[in-house]
Design an enzyme around this catalytic site. Structure first.
Site, PDB file in Angstrom:
ATOM      1  N   GLY A 148      33.872  41.014  37.420  1.00  0.00           N
ATOM      2  CA  GLY A 148      34.745  40.109  36.673  1.00  0.00           C
ATOM      3  C   GLY A 148      35.870  39.606  37.554  1.00  0.00           C
ATOM      4  O   GLY A 148      36.035  40.055  38.693  1.00  0.00           O
ATOM      5  N   LEU A 149      36.642  38.688  37.025  1.00  0.00           N
ATOM      6  CA  LEU A 149      37.755  38.110  37.772  1.00  0.00           C
ATOM      7  C   LEU A 149      38.809  39.164  38.115  1.00  0.00           C
ATOM      8  O   LEU A 149      38.896  40.204  37.459  1.00  0.00           O
ATOM      9  CB  LEU A 149      38.408  36.999  36.950  1.00  0.00           C
TER      10      LEU A 149
ATOM     11  N   SER B 237      40.920  41.271  35.366  1.00  0.00           N
ATOM     12  CA  SER B 237      40.149  41.361  34.116  1.00  0.00           C
ATOM     13  C   SER B 237      40.079  42.779  33.566  1.00  0.00           C
ATOM     14  O   SER B 237      39.601  42.989  32.440  1.00  0.00           O
ATOM     15  CB  SER B 237      38.730  40.810  34.323  1.00  0.00           C
ATOM     16  N   GLY B 238      40.526  43.768  34.343  1.00  0.00           N
ATOM     17  CA  GLY B 238      40.534  45.148  33.863  1.00  0.00           C
ATOM     18  C   GLY B 238      39.441  46.021  34.431  1.00  0.00           C
ATOM     19  O   GLY B 238      39.156  47.088  33.890  1.00  0.00           O
TER      20      GLY B 238
ATOM     21  N   SER C 142      32.872  40.935  42.934  1.00  0.00           N
ATOM     22  CA  SER C 142      31.486  40.550  43.234  1.00  0.00           C
ATOM     23  C   SER C 142      31.131  39.212  42.582  1.00  0.00           C
ATOM     24  O   SER C 142      30.345  39.166  41.643  1.00  0.00           O
ATOM     25  CB  SER C 142      30.502  41.649  42.810  1.00  0.00           C
TER      26      SER C 142
ATOM     27  N   GLY D 220      40.594  30.646  49.219  1.00  0.00           N
ATOM     28  CA  GLY D 220      39.303  31.187  48.810  1.00  0.00           C
ATOM     29  C   GLY D 220      39.427  32.255  47.755  1.00  0.00           C
ATOM     30  O   GLY D 220      38.654  33.224  47.744  1.00  0.00           O
TER      31      GLY D 220
END
Length: 203
Positions: A32-33, A36-37, A106, A155
């Site tokens: 996740g971003l 996001s936890g 990822s 990036g």
């Protein structure tokens, strides 16, 4: 690839190790971003598994960049190699009979799928932290979004580099009313899946 190398078999295999631990080795891959936890869930899940007498180990993306992957940057090819290495290590932990919790942004789908292909059967469990960019940026625990918006980080996933959402993840955790669910609630959802699939006992 090197030549003149041979695979050395061990007299104690995965089956014996799993019997010893009374659990089945697997990889819980949390993606996740940033913000996001992921790390919060990884720590909560590891703690909850420990209270149940189950052995896990966390592979945290930032932590690994202090050692195993300290020679890698954030260019596309470095991100690919970063995930490949973590996938190989996670595979070893799962083979040892542990519940390996990999917590990494990822961002690229093909890299996560390549890690899935390393694993046997259904022992790769992809957990997608489906939290909006707005929520993650508001949380911004490391102050990285602020730096990215100011052009000080190039990036950065979600700002000027893409994040490719999973298409067929095993578990999807979503925000509720603009907030991330509690760490315990998220951990319990993952544990319920692991129990249902038989990973928490060796039978």
């Amino acid at each position: 690839m090197s030549t003149n190398i041979f695979w050395q078999e061990s007299p104690i295999g995965k089956t014996e190790r799993q019997k010893l631990l009374n659990q089945k080795g697997c990889v819980v891959w949390i993606t996740g971003l940033s913000g996001s936890g992921k790390s919060t869930l990884a720590c909560s899940l590891s703690r909850e598994l420990y209270t149940r007498g189950k052995l896990s180990y966390i592979l945290d993306g930032d932590n690994l960049r202090h050692g195993l992957n300290k020679d890698l940057g954030f260019k596309a090819e470095d991100r690919v190699e970063n995930i490949r290495r973590v996938g190989e290590v996670a595979k070893l932990f799962a083979d040892a009979g542990l519940i390996c919790i990999a917590s990494l942004i990822s961002p690229y789908r093909k890299d996560r799928d390549a890690c899935r292909e390393m694993m046997q059967g259904s022992s790769f469990i992809e957990v997608y932290m489906n939290m909006s960019l707005q929520l993650c940026e508001a949380r911004d625990p490391k102050g990285l979004y602020k730096l990215a918006r100011a052009g000080k980080i190039k990036g950065f996933t979600g700002i000027d580099d893409p994040y490719e959402s999973p298409l067929n993840c095993e578990i999807e955790l979503k925000e509720k009313e603009g907030e991330c669910p509690s760490p315990v609630a998220m951990a319990e959802e993952v544990i319920a899946y692991l129990e249902d699939k038989g990973f928490l006992q060796n039978q």
